[in-house]
Design an enzyme around this catalytic site. Structure first.
Site, PDB file in Angstrom:
ATOM      1  N   CYS A  91      60.887  13.853  36.563  1.00  0.00           N
ATOM      2  CA  CYS A  91      62.049  14.414  37.235  1.00  0.00           C
ATOM      3  C   CYS A  91      63.029  14.813  36.147  1.00  0.00           C
ATOM      4  O   CYS A  91      62.804  14.553  34.977  1.00  0.00           O
ATOM      5  CB  CYS A  91      62.690  13.367  38.121  1.00  0.00           C
ATOM      6  SG  CYS A  91      61.524  12.640  39.286  1.00  0.00           S
ATOM      7  N   ARG A 127      61.243  20.575  35.620  1.00  0.00           N
ATOM      8  CA  ARG A 127      60.657  19.236  35.487  1.00  0.00           C
ATOM      9  C   ARG A 127      60.259  18.640  36.835  1.00  0.00           C
ATOM     10  O   ARG A 127      59.598  17.600  36.894  1.00  0.00           O
ATOM     11  CB  ARG A 127      61.663  18.296  34.822  1.00  0.00           C
ATOM     12  CG  ARG A 127      62.095  18.728  33.452  1.00  0.00           C
ATOM     13  CD  ARG A 127      63.116  17.761  32.914  1.00  0.00           C
ATOM     14  NE  ARG A 127      62.505  16.466  32.677  1.00  0.00           N
ATOM     15  CZ  ARG A 127      61.971  16.088  31.523  1.00  0.00           C
ATOM     16  NH1 ARG A 127      61.990  16.896  30.497  1.00  0.00           N
ATOM     17  NH2 ARG A 127      61.433  14.907  31.382  1.00  0.00           N
ATOM     18  N   TRP A 135      60.478  15.189  41.493  1.00  0.00           N
ATOM     19  CA  TRP A 135      59.073  15.504  41.770  1.00  0.00           C
ATOM     20  C   TRP A 135      58.485  14.197  42.264  1.00  0.00           C
ATOM     21  O   TRP A 135      58.339  13.241  41.509  1.00  0.00           O
ATOM     22  CB  TRP A 135      58.386  15.969  40.490  1.00  0.00           C
ATOM     23  CG  TRP A 135      57.121  16.723  40.713  1.00  0.00           C
ATOM     24  CD1 TRP A 135      56.999  18.028  41.108  1.00  0.00           C
ATOM     25  CD2 TRP A 135      55.780  16.253  40.535  1.00  0.00           C
ATOM     26  NE1 TRP A 135      55.671  18.389  41.180  1.00  0.00           N
ATOM     27  CE2 TRP A 135      54.904  17.326  40.834  1.00  0.00           C
ATOM     28  CE3 TRP A 135      55.215  15.044  40.146  1.00  0.00           C
ATOM     29  CZ2 TRP A 135      53.522  17.219  40.768  1.00  0.00           C
ATOM     30  CZ3 TRP A 135      53.833  14.933  40.080  1.00  0.00           C
ATOM     31  CH2 TRP A 135      53.007  16.007  40.386  1.00  0.00           C
ATOM     32  N   ASN A 137      64.229   8.478  36.378  1.00  0.00           N
ATOM     33  CA  ASN A 137      62.968   9.161  36.129  1.00  0.00           C
ATOM     34  C   ASN A 137      62.006   8.112  35.590  1.00  0.00           C
ATOM     35  O   ASN A 137      62.379   7.314  34.738  1.00  0.00           O
ATOM     36  CB  ASN A 137      63.199  10.281  35.093  1.00  0.00           C
ATOM     37  CG  ASN A 137      61.928  10.997  34.727  1.00  0.00           C
ATOM     38  OD1 ASN A 137      60.936  10.949  35.458  1.00  0.00           O
ATOM     39  ND2 ASN A 137      61.949  11.678  33.593  1.00  0.00           N
ATOM     40  N   GLY A 138      60.771   8.102  36.100  1.00  0.00           N
ATOM     41  CA  GLY A 138      59.786   7.116  35.649  1.00  0.00           C
ATOM     42  C   GLY A 138      59.259   6.327  36.832  1.00  0.00           C
ATOM     43  O   GLY A 138      59.418   6.739  37.983  1.00  0.00           O
ATOM     44  N   GLU A 193      40.200  26.834  30.297  1.00  0.00           N
ATOM     45  CA  GLU A 193      41.645  27.040  30.294  1.00  0.00           C
ATOM     46  C   GLU A 193      42.025  28.265  31.145  1.00  0.00           C
ATOM     47  O   GLU A 193      43.024  28.248  31.869  1.00  0.00           O
ATOM     48  CB  GLU A 193      42.147  27.179  28.844  1.00  0.00           C
ATOM     49  CG  GLU A 193      43.580  27.651  28.660  1.00  0.00           C
ATOM     50  CD  GLU A 193      44.629  26.763  29.329  1.00  0.00           C
ATOM     51  OE1 GLU A 193      44.297  25.719  29.882  1.00  0.00           O
ATOM     52  OE2 GLU A 193      45.810  27.174  29.324  1.00  0.00           O
ATOM     53  N   LYS A 200      44.511  28.379  34.462  1.00  0.00           N
ATOM     54  CA  LYS A 200      45.662  29.282  34.663  1.00  0.00           C
ATOM     55  C   LYS A 200      45.613  29.856  36.074  1.00  0.00           C
ATOM     56  O   LYS A 200      46.617  29.892  36.777  1.00  0.00           O
ATOM     57  CB  LYS A 200      45.663  30.445  33.669  1.00  0.00           C
ATOM     58  CG  LYS A 200      45.870  30.134  32.202  1.00  0.00           C
ATOM     59  CD  LYS A 200      47.157  29.446  31.870  1.00  0.00           C
ATOM     60  CE  LYS A 200      46.965  27.973  31.779  1.00  0.00           C
ATOM     61  NZ  LYS A 200      48.021  27.150  31.320  1.00  0.00           N
ATOM     62  N   GLU A 254      46.389  27.081  38.755  1.00  0.00           N
ATOM     63  CA  GLU A 254      47.725  26.499  38.841  1.00  0.00           C
ATOM     64  C   GLU A 254      48.815  27.496  39.219  1.00  0.00           C
ATOM     65  O   GLU A 254      49.783  27.128  39.859  1.00  0.00           O
ATOM     66  CB  GLU A 254      48.093  25.706  37.587  1.00  0.00           C
ATOM     67  CG  GLU A 254      48.113  26.488  36.304  1.00  0.00           C
ATOM     68  CD  GLU A 254      48.325  25.597  35.080  1.00  0.00           C
ATOM     69  OE1 GLU A 254      48.559  24.396  35.212  1.00  0.00           O
ATOM     70  OE2 GLU A 254      48.238  26.138  33.966  1.00  0.00           O
ATOM     71  N   HIS A 310      21.186  25.877  35.994  1.00  0.00           N
ATOM     72  CA  HIS A 310      20.939  24.466  36.342  1.00  0.00           C
ATOM     73  C   HIS A 310      21.589  24.122  37.674  1.00  0.00           C
ATOM     74  O   HIS A 310      21.940  22.965  37.901  1.00  0.00           O
ATOM     75  CB  HIS A 310      21.431  23.569  35.213  1.00  0.00           C
ATOM     76  CG  HIS A 310      20.670  23.771  33.944  1.00  0.00           C
ATOM     77  ND1 HIS A 310      19.421  23.247  33.721  1.00  0.00           N
ATOM     78  CD2 HIS A 310      20.962  24.511  32.848  1.00  0.00           C
ATOM     79  CE1 HIS A 310      18.977  23.631  32.537  1.00  0.00           C
ATOM     80  NE2 HIS A 310      19.894  24.401  31.979  1.00  0.00           N
ATOM     81  N   LYS A 313      56.479  20.322  34.708  1.00  0.00           N
ATOM     82  CA  LYS A 313      56.352  20.681  33.295  1.00  0.00           C
ATOM     83  C   LYS A 313      55.975  19.464  32.450  1.00  0.00           C
ATOM     84  O   LYS A 313      55.125  19.546  31.582  1.00  0.00           O
ATOM     85  CB  LYS A 313      57.675  21.285  32.810  1.00  0.00           C
ATOM     86  CG  LYS A 313      57.593  21.900  31.421  1.00  0.00           C
ATOM     87  CD  LYS A 313      56.741  23.143  31.428  1.00  0.00           C
ATOM     88  CE  LYS A 313      56.577  23.756  30.066  1.00  0.00           C
ATOM     89  NZ  LYS A 313      55.396  24.637  30.034  1.00  0.00           N
TER      90      LYS A 313
HETATM   91  C1  AGP Z   1      49.589  23.560  31.769  1.00  0.00           C
HETATM   92  O1  AGP Z   1      49.748  24.840  32.262  1.00  0.00           O
HETATM   93  C2  AGP Z   1      49.855  22.469  32.716  1.00  0.00           C
HETATM   94  N1  AGP Z   1      51.193  22.548  33.140  1.00  0.00           N
HETATM   95  C3  AGP Z   1      49.399  21.070  32.292  1.00  0.00           C
HETATM   96  O2  AGP Z   1      48.004  20.996  32.335  1.00  0.00           O
HETATM   97  C4  AGP Z   1      49.866  20.583  30.900  1.00  0.00           C
HETATM   98  O3  AGP Z   1      49.182  21.267  29.892  1.00  0.00           O
HETATM   99  C5  AGP Z   1      49.606  19.075  30.754  1.00  0.00           C
HETATM  100  O4  AGP Z   1      50.342  18.409  31.721  1.00  0.00           O
HETATM  101  C6  AGP Z   1      49.926  18.558  29.364  1.00  0.00           C
HETATM  102  O5  AGP Z   1      51.270  18.759  29.050  1.00  0.00           O
HETATM  103  P1  AGP Z   1      51.838  18.608  27.569  1.00  0.00           P
HETATM  104  O6  AGP Z   1      51.237  19.695  26.754  1.00  0.00           O
HETATM  105  O7  AGP Z   1      53.316  18.764  27.732  1.00  0.00           O
HETATM  106  O8  AGP Z   1      51.442  17.256  27.083  1.00  0.00           O
END
Ligand code: AGP
Length: 607
Positions: free
Chosen positions: A2, A27, A75, A101-102, A477, A481, A484, A500, A602
């Site tokens: 958060c 965040r 969040w 937060n936490g 990767e 993208k 997400e 396979h 984030k």
């Molecule tokens: C990436 O687009 C995502 N938001 C997520 O997978 C991210 O890479 C992951 O949470 C790791 O984050 P960091 O690089 O801040 O450690």
């Protein structure tokens, strides 16, 4: 995961609080709230479900003024997304308002005990025990500071906490353990924030708090103390290099697009990182008996890419392990080096992996983007990648920069281990230095075509992203993208997997994107084309991305994107940039919330 902000001044700070919480929205953004000291007699709490702008409007937040306040954007981790579960939380007597937060891991036991003592709870959250503990300990000690220290000593788990109290209306109290927290130092106003964005519009001077420290912050002073000893801790003031303009959109419709277009610059910055630091990392990679790469989500795929590049260039096998699996999977000891990759430097899973590695006596290092972040301070050695703020929740420029640094490192290790010559080293480094120009060309000349493909195929429900060798992590990767940001089902897979089992899925509803390597790697090139043929034989759609300027037989690909030839070492970067654009344009065609996609934050600061 958060965002927390707070401000204390002589005059009204409600606007600063609003800007701060809006800047932290990436965040977490399912709900938000504010607590303002209204005169010296009451705390006004306004909160609701939704984005910051909407909640401010709905709750008329800016009608209220105050000289001390805290705010939070959430969040959800404990409890549903409801108004009752939104921060700030108050004590029964309404004399304390708290944001957090936490995760407080022992909250159930604390809650049970507090309820038995007569405290009333309105939410399902772990956080709500905090205002009640503060109230209880204030009644016992008559001191806000003592109440805070007693409260902190009851808490297990992780926290960044900030609160205001009627008993000391001109101060913000805050503390951290395993969740980021900073103070922003200005002459007239002092700030509290989860990161620099909370106050970057107002001050560039920050104090970075460490675990088990708390602070008492007034308009004209602040003090940081140890939660354990209560002794004052002398803290340096750090100057933040980012400017607020850099954090804004600069004319792009979304941060994601802006950050994709910033990649030529971030590559240059990545190539500029301190050579001495790089050499220290190379030393450890070379000398330690074992080395492991850790990251999670995008950064796990970055480490997978690095696994290939280190093997191919330096001959050293350095496995990539997803941070969340590290403890179960990876034996480490005093003769290991664990290298973590993280944009935010605050990712819980990666922090846990590093803590485990350290506990076993391993040497640790990290490549991170955020100065002063938890990971940057936890490890023995840090490389700051210098990519500037990445505001979009989707990681693009930061990941690409990490790949550049790791490629550079692999080249250095290859040279040291005599797997490559000086000439090869210099030629490859030159290719990396030329990469920004190549990417500029792709962004300027190919984005129209990619936009057309994305729009035309926006309703495709299933994408397979396929690659061989080093293009396999690129496929993973790229698929992430798409998932997400566009919420479209996409799977990354090695081409070799097709026969396979996965070929059974090929039909009109499954579309494939195949990353074709440059022709110079003849065996891999041909094997990849063979995979394309397997899909086409089942009438599957294939978008081929390749470097063959003559174009291909129309029968081979359903669509083809032809890229000018580049040296092999930079080809994966080009494929990735194209995939970023494809995901972005698919998301905009589907009218997704690009910079704040659903169910993603984030900094994932919880496990
Ligand atoms: C990436 O687009 C995502 N938001 C997520 O997978 C991210 O890479 C992951 O949470 C790791 O984050 P960091 O690089 O801040 O450690």
């Amino acid at each position: 995961m958060c965002g927390i902000t707070g401000a204390v001044g002589l005059k009204d700070i409600s606007n600063q609080l609003f800007e701060g919480i809006r800047n932290l929205e990436y965040r977490g953004y399912d709900s938000c709230g504010v607590a303002l000291m209204n005169g010296k007699r009451a705390i006004v709490v306004k909160k609701n479900v939704g984005y910051v702008d909407d909640v401010y409007k709905k709750e008329n937040v800016l009608q209220h003024q105050g000289h001390t306040g805290i705010a939070h954007t959430r969040w959800a981790t404990h409890g549903q997304v409801t108004k009752n579960n939104t921060h700030p939380f108050s004590s029964c007597d309404k004399k304390f308002a708290v944001v957090h937060n936490g995760i407080i891991s022992n909250y159930q036991a604390l809650r049970k005990q507090l309820k038995a003592e007569g405290h009333k709870f309105i939410s399902d959250t772990d956080t709500e025990v905090v205002p009640h503990l503060l109230e209880k300990f204030y009644q016992e000690t008559g001191s806000v500071e003592a109440a805070f220290v007693n409260t902190l000593r009851q808490l297990e788990g992780s926290y960044a906490i900030a609160f205001i109290s009627i008993h000391q209306p001109d101060q913000i109290f805050c503390a951290r353990r395993e969740s980021p927290l900073l103070l922003g130092i200005d002459d007239e106003v002092k700030y509290v924030g989860s990161d620099f964005n909370a106050f970057i519009d107002h001050t560039k001077n920050a104090v970075i708090m460490d675990d088990d420290e708390y602070a008492i912050v007034s308009r004209d002073a602040y003090v940081v103390k140890s939660t354990v000893t209560q002794e004052v801790v002398a803290k340096p003031v750090t100057r933040i290099e980012w400017d607020s303009e850099t954090t804004r959109k600069g004319g792009y419709p979304h941060y994601m697009l802006k950050e994709i277009y910033e990649q030529p610059q971030t590559i240059n910055n990545a190539l500029d990182v301190d050579e001495k630091k790089m050499d220290e990392f190379v030393d450890l990679l070379d000398k330690k008996a074992t080395a492991q790469l850790v990251g999670v989500g995008t950064t796990f795929y970055v480490t997978m890419y690095a696994n290939y590049i280190f093997s191919q260039i330096s001959g050293k096998y350095i496995p990539a392990i997803s941070s969340d699996e590290f403890v179960s999977l990876s034996p480490v000891d005093g003769d290991s080096f664990v290298l973590a990759i993280s944009q935010s430097g605050e990712t819980y899973d990666t922090i846990s992996a590093l803590k485990h590695a350290k506990a076993q006596g391993a040497a640790t290092g990290a490549i991170v983007n955020v100065m002063g972040s938890t990971i940057s301070r936890l490890v023995d050695k840090t490389i700051l990648q210098g990519s500037g703020p990445e505001i979009c929740v989707i990681s693009t420029k930061a990941a690409l920069a990490q790949m550049v640094i790791l490629t550079h490192m692999a080249l250095k290790l290859g040279l040291r281990r005599k797997r490559i010559t000086q000439r090869q080293y210099k030629a490859s480094l030159k290719s990396l230095h030329d990469l920004p120009e190549v990417i500029n060309g792709i962004l300027n000349e190919r984005s129209g075509f990619i936009h057309r493909i994305a729009h035309q195929h926006r309703n495709v429900k299933n994408w397979l992203y396929l690659g061989r060798g080093i293009y396999y992590p690129i496929a993973l990767e790229s698929a992430l993208k798409m998932k997400e940001v566009a919420y479209v089902h996409a799977e990354g897979m090695p081409c070799g997997f097709l026969k396979h089992g996965t070929l059974a899925m090929i039909d009109d509803d499954v579309y494939s994107i195949v990353f074709i390597p440059p022709k110079s790697d003849k065996a891999m090139y041909q094997a990849t084309l063979a995979s394309v043929a397997e899909i086409r034989a089942r009438s599957g759609f294939v978008l081929g991305i390749h470097f063959d300027e003559r174009g291909k037989d129309k029968e081979l690909f359903s669509e083809e994107l032809i890229i000018p030839q580049v040296p092999d070492i930079v080809a994966p970067f080009i494929h990735l940039v194209i995939s970023q654009l494809l995901a972005y344009f698919t998301a905009t065609s589907l009218k997704r919330n690009v910079d704040k996609p659903r169910s993603l934050a984030k900094s994932v600061t919880v496990g």
